[in-house]
Design a protein around this motif. Structure first.
Motif, PDB file in Angstrom:
ATOM      1  N   UNK A   1       0.718  -1.342   0.086  1.00 37.58           N
ATOM      2  CA  UNK A   1      -0.139  -0.046  -0.104  1.00 37.58           C
ATOM      3  C   UNK A   1       0.865   1.359   0.033  1.00 37.58           C
ATOM      4  N   UNK A   2       0.239   2.342  -0.306  1.00 40.48           N
ATOM      5  CA  UNK A   2       0.769   3.675  -0.446  1.00 40.48           C
ATOM      6  C   UNK A   2      -0.036   4.771  -0.071  1.00 40.48           C
ATOM      7  N   UNK A   3       0.380   5.958   0.487  1.00 34.88           N
ATOM      8  CA  UNK A   3      -0.424   6.831   0.845  1.00 34.88           C
ATOM      9  C   UNK A   3       0.142   7.874   0.765  1.00 34.88           C
ATOM     10  N   UNK A   4      -0.856   9.246   0.690  1.00 38.11           N
ATOM     11  CA  UNK A   4      -0.420  10.586   0.803  1.00 38.11           C
ATOM     12  C   UNK A   4      -1.124  11.415   1.797  1.00 38.11           C
ATOM     13  N   UNK A   5      -0.675  12.424   2.665  1.00 33.96           N
ATOM     14  CA  UNK A   5      -1.346  13.140   3.782  1.00 33.96           C
ATOM     15  C   UNK A   5      -1.143  14.561   3.242  1.00 33.96           C
ATOM     16  N   UNK A   6      -2.374  15.369   3.876  1.00 35.92           N
ATOM     17  CA  UNK A   6      -2.322  16.651   3.687  1.00 35.92           C
ATOM     18  C   UNK A   6      -2.694  17.158   5.087  1.00 35.92           C
ATOM     19  N   UNK A   7      -2.261  18.214   5.466  1.00 40.21           N
ATOM     20  CA  UNK A   7      -2.700  18.880   6.661  1.00 40.21           C
ATOM     21  C   UNK A   7      -4.221  19.196   6.710  1.00 40.21           C
ATOM     22  N   UNK A   8      -4.702  19.637   7.891  1.00 36.21           N
ATOM     23  CA  UNK A   8      -6.223  19.983   7.910  1.00 36.21           C
ATOM     24  C   UNK A   8      -6.338  21.230   7.213  1.00 36.21           C
ATOM     25  N   UNK A   9      -5.413  21.900   7.188  1.00 36.33           N
ATOM     26  CA  UNK A   9      -5.676  23.439   6.619  1.00 36.33           C
ATOM     27  C   UNK A   9      -5.561  23.232   5.155  1.00 36.33           C
ATOM     28  N   UNK A  10      -5.111  22.118   4.529  1.00 42.33           N
ATOM     29  CA  UNK A  10      -5.317  21.980   3.071  1.00 42.33           C
ATOM     30  C   UNK A  10      -6.261  21.151   2.417  1.00 42.33           C
ATOM     31  N   UNK A  11      -7.506  21.054   3.605  1.00 43.33           N
ATOM     32  CA  UNK A  11      -8.663  20.216   3.064  1.00 43.33           C
ATOM     33  C   UNK A  11      -9.687  20.839   2.011  1.00 43.33           C
ATOM     34  N   UNK A  12      -9.465  22.058   1.848  1.00 47.39           N
ATOM     35  CA  UNK A  12     -10.077  22.795   0.649  1.00 47.39           C
ATOM     36  C   UNK A  12      -9.273  23.027  -0.388  1.00 47.39           C
ATOM     37  N   UNK A  13      -8.121  22.863  -0.506  1.00 46.84           N
ATOM     38  CA  UNK A  13      -7.256  22.805  -1.730  1.00 46.84           C
ATOM     39  C   UNK A  13      -7.522  21.578  -2.505  1.00 46.84           C
ATOM     40  N   UNK A  14      -8.478  21.595  -3.349  1.00 49.34           N
ATOM     41  CA  UNK A  14      -8.950  20.586  -4.134  1.00 49.34           C
ATOM     42  C   UNK A  14      -8.080  20.268  -5.252  1.00 49.34           C
ATOM     43  N   UNK A  15      -7.250  21.146  -5.539  1.00 47.16           N
ATOM     44  CA  UNK A  15      -6.191  20.777  -6.750  1.00 47.16           C
ATOM     45  C   UNK A  15      -5.149  19.810  -6.177  1.00 47.16           C
ATOM     46  N   UNK A  16      -4.648  20.212  -4.839  1.00 46.31           N
ATOM     47  CA  UNK A  16      -3.567  19.238  -4.307  1.00 46.31           C
ATOM     48  C   UNK A  16      -4.285  18.050  -3.822  1.00 46.31           C
TER      49      UNK A  16
END
Length: 161
Positions: free
Chosen positions: A31-46
């Motif tokens: 398996x693989x995964x990517x993570x984004x910080x909570x403040x990035x949750x509205x950055x749909x592009x990323x």
């Protein structure tokens, strides 16, 4: 906002990986995964680019290991999304969503984790059942080539006409 380059998506490392080791040597990827910080949750592009990157990492694992199923995990703040990349046929890759979990934000929310136990068990069961090694000696490969960026661009420009 800085746009991601095509080479950024196909190279590099995932934020985390699930691997099986024999001694100190990695044997297979599960398996693989990517993570984004909570403040990035509205950055749909990323967020979309992260999901695309996860798909590429999982697809590459199916190609190199001749494994037909890989777990994909996307973490966005306190939400965790679980997928399984399946390859039912030589030219078809499918990411099947198997569940979502919400991580407690504080010790006060920790008891609520018990109510998420059925979802956790379903995800673990799906991982245990589906993301197993199928790399048996002599098993045929079911890999298929990916469209190059040039071919894809040419196809898109042909449709626009």
């Amino acid at each position: 906002m800085k746009a991601l380059q095509d080479s950024d998506l196909h190279q590099g490392r995932p934020d985390f990986a699930i691997k099986r080791y024999c001694g100190l040597q990695p044997v297979s990827n599960h398996g693989y995964g990517e993570a984004k910080a909570a403040d990035q949750r509205y950055n749909i592009y990323y967020i979309c680019m992260d999901l695309y990157r996860i798909g590429i990492f999982c697809r590459n694992a199916t190609e190199t290991q001749r494994s037909h199923r890989i777990l994909a995990i996307q973490v966005i703040g306190f939400s965790v999304h679980f997928y399984i990349l399946l390859q039912p046929a030589p030219t078809i890759y499918t990411m099947l969503k198997i569940g979502d979990l919400s991580i407690p934000r504080s010790l006060k929310e920790l008891p609520a984790l018990i109510t998420r136990l059925p979802t956790m068990l379903t995800i673990l069961d799906a991982f245990d059942e589906w993301c197993v090694d199928v790399n048996v000696a002599g098993s045929p490969t079911i890999s298929s080539p990916t469209l190059s960026k040039e071919t894809f661009s040419r196809t898109e420009s042909g449709r626009a006409s």
